[in-house]
Design a protein around this motif. Sequence first.
Motif, mmCIF file in Angstrom:
data_model
loop_
_atom_site.group_PDB
_atom_site.id
_atom_site.type_symbol
_atom_site.label_atom_id
_atom_site.label_comp_id
_atom_site.label_asym_id
_atom_site.label_seq_id
_atom_site.Cartn_x
_atom_site.Cartn_y
_atom_site.Cartn_z
ATOM 1 N N LEU A 3 23.041 -90.860 109.065
ATOM 2 C CA LEU A 3 22.032 -91.632 108.354
ATOM 3 C C LEU A 3 21.564 -90.827 107.147
ATOM 4 O O LEU A 3 21.083 -89.699 107.299
ATOM 5 C CB LEU A 3 20.849 -91.934 109.282
ATOM 6 N N TYR A 4 21.730 -91.390 105.961
ATOM 7 C CA TYR A 4 21.357 -90.714 104.729
ATOM 8 C C TYR A 4 20.245 -91.474 104.017
ATOM 9 O O TYR A 4 20.261 -92.703 103.958
ATOM 10 C CB TYR A 4 22.541 -90.620 103.766
ATOM 11 N N VAL A 5 19.295 -90.731 103.466
ATOM 12 C CA VAL A 5 18.374 -91.286 102.476
ATOM 13 C C VAL A 5 18.856 -90.799 101.122
ATOM 14 O O VAL A 5 19.051 -89.602 100.908
ATOM 15 C CB VAL A 5 16.921 -90.841 102.729
ATOM 16 N N MET A 6 19.067 -91.728 100.200
ATOM 17 C CA MET A 6 19.576 -91.421 98.860
ATOM 18 C C MET A 6 18.516 -91.855 97.849
ATOM 19 O O MET A 6 18.126 -93.017 97.814
ATOM 20 C CB MET A 6 20.884 -92.166 98.601
ATOM 21 N N LYS A 7 18.055 -90.911 97.037
ATOM 22 C CA LYS A 7 17.023 -91.238 96.051
ATOM 23 C C LYS A 7 17.604 -91.162 94.648
ATOM 24 O O LYS A 7 18.248 -90.174 94.282
ATOM 25 C CB LYS A 7 15.834 -90.293 96.194
ATOM 26 N N PHE A 8 17.364 -92.207 93.853
ATOM 27 C CA PHE A 8 17.834 -92.263 92.473
ATOM 28 C C PHE A 8 16.635 -92.420 91.541
ATOM 29 O O PHE A 8 15.805 -93.315 91.717
ATOM 30 C CB PHE A 8 18.802 -93.429 92.272
ATOM 31 N N ALA A 166 16.547 -88.986 109.423
ATOM 32 C CA ALA A 166 17.810 -89.004 108.687
ATOM 33 C C ALA A 166 18.512 -87.655 108.806
ATOM 34 O O ALA A 166 17.873 -86.610 108.993
ATOM 35 C CB ALA A 166 17.562 -89.340 107.219
ATOM 36 N N ASP A 167 19.820 -87.670 108.684
ATOM 37 C CA ASP A 167 20.591 -86.426 108.753
ATOM 38 C C ASP A 167 20.428 -85.592 107.491
ATOM 39 O O ASP A 167 20.557 -84.364 107.536
ATOM 40 C CB ASP A 167 22.074 -86.753 108.978
ATOM 41 N N ALA A 168 20.161 -86.244 106.358
ATOM 42 C CA ALA A 168 19.944 -85.516 105.106
ATOM 43 C C ALA A 168 19.279 -86.448 104.105
ATOM 44 O O ALA A 168 19.363 -87.675 104.212
ATOM 45 C CB ALA A 168 21.263 -84.991 104.534
ATOM 46 N N CYS A 169 18.599 -85.832 103.132
ATOM 47 C CA CYS A 169 18.025 -86.580 102.021
ATOM 48 C C CYS A 169 18.672 -86.069 100.750
ATOM 49 O O CYS A 169 18.579 -84.877 100.427
ATOM 50 C CB CYS A 169 16.510 -86.371 101.964
ATOM 51 N N GLU A 170 19.348 -86.954 100.035
ATOM 52 C CA GLU A 170 20.032 -86.591 98.802
ATOM 53 C C GLU A 170 19.231 -87.106 97.608
ATOM 54 O O GLU A 170 18.925 -88.292 97.531
ATOM 55 C CB GLU A 170 21.444 -87.175 98.764
#
Length: 417
Positions: A3-8, A166-170
């Motif tokens: 599970l990823y959180v991706m921030k743009f 989440a496993d990571a936050c990008e």
Amino acid sequence: MSLYVMKFGGSSVGDTERMKRVAGRVVEKADEGHQCVVVVSAMGDTTDDLIDQAKMLNSELPAREMDMLLTTGEQISISLLSMAIQALGRKAISFTGWQAGFRTEPVHGKARINNIHPERVNEALAGGNIVIVAGFQGMTEDGEITTLGRGGSDTTAVALAAAIKADACEIYTDVDGIYSTDPRIVKVARKLKEISYDEMLELANLGAAVLHPRAVEYAKHSGVPLIVRSSFNHNEGTVVKEEAAMEQGVVVSGIAYDKNVARISILGVPDVPGVLAEVFGALASEQIDVDIIVQSGVMDGKADFSFSVALSDRENALRVLEGLHSRLPYREVTSEDNLVKVSIVGAGMVSHPGVAAKMFQVISSQGVSIKMVSTSEIKVSCVIDGDKLHDVIKALHTAYDLDTAEQAVVGGPQVRR
């Protein structure tokens, strides 16, 4: 399945072409078998444009109505990105900050998150959706819309990553990682493979704009793996973690600067107990953060002291001090702008004497006077006149052996706007 959180950020979704590129990047991640929650900022200069429009109508900028206004920027982004992802054949749903469960303190303009109730996010993920969440915003328990302050979308992303485990936050941005200084100023800046939470927190607090300080705080306290990388390429980014390996011979990891600085001096203050408590208590009650404080010697029972605040808080701080004059008979209050705070940061500074002295020598060699100094175990900050900022940054970067032979990667291909 991870599970990823991706921030743009705003530059990554600055127009419809960039929005399509972000949608493709997210779908690519989902096609690898991962669940994705995407946090986005307002498109490009939308927030600044909204502020300019508000100023044309009301110079006072009422805080509640500004929050109502500014949160619309992120709502545009989330709906457009959801449509773009759906056009690529993937299920997607968008949520505002309050729909995603963000509850904040009742402060307009720079609220802190009290708690998160991410049930709707989790339900949407369980239904096979890519979830798009508006950054920078939340709601009080009384139903008032609030914002988290400029850069608050980073905080939204990390806090949500912690809440949904989440496993990571990008964090996707227009640079492909965290550099030793601003690569727009120093083209040979060093990209860091990894950096500790503590070093990154110092850099963020000291003006490095790549991450919001509260986002780093959340990541550190929650143990969320944080990765900063480019939205324009697939280069490896920088990992922010609890402990980072120190590169051989590198004492200073990064150099940050902050142009949003003003110095206020109170002259001829009675040297009696409780004066500083009264002054800074009054400033704190108005949500004004004070940074560096310097007190000079006492003469004839009177003292002078100076402190730095954000330039945007200067007028409010002066107003607060004027209100204290009747019970605090100081002689005069002065203020200065056109100042910058330049800082060096590095865990290696603890065991290397002379690091601060070198900084003072380098700044002096550029013909620049130092107005204020602040230190900690892993940083030294100097407030100086802003006229020679770029020269000072470049000289410090070279003096601490941070220059590389490679050119920093900033931005991506030009996009028709």
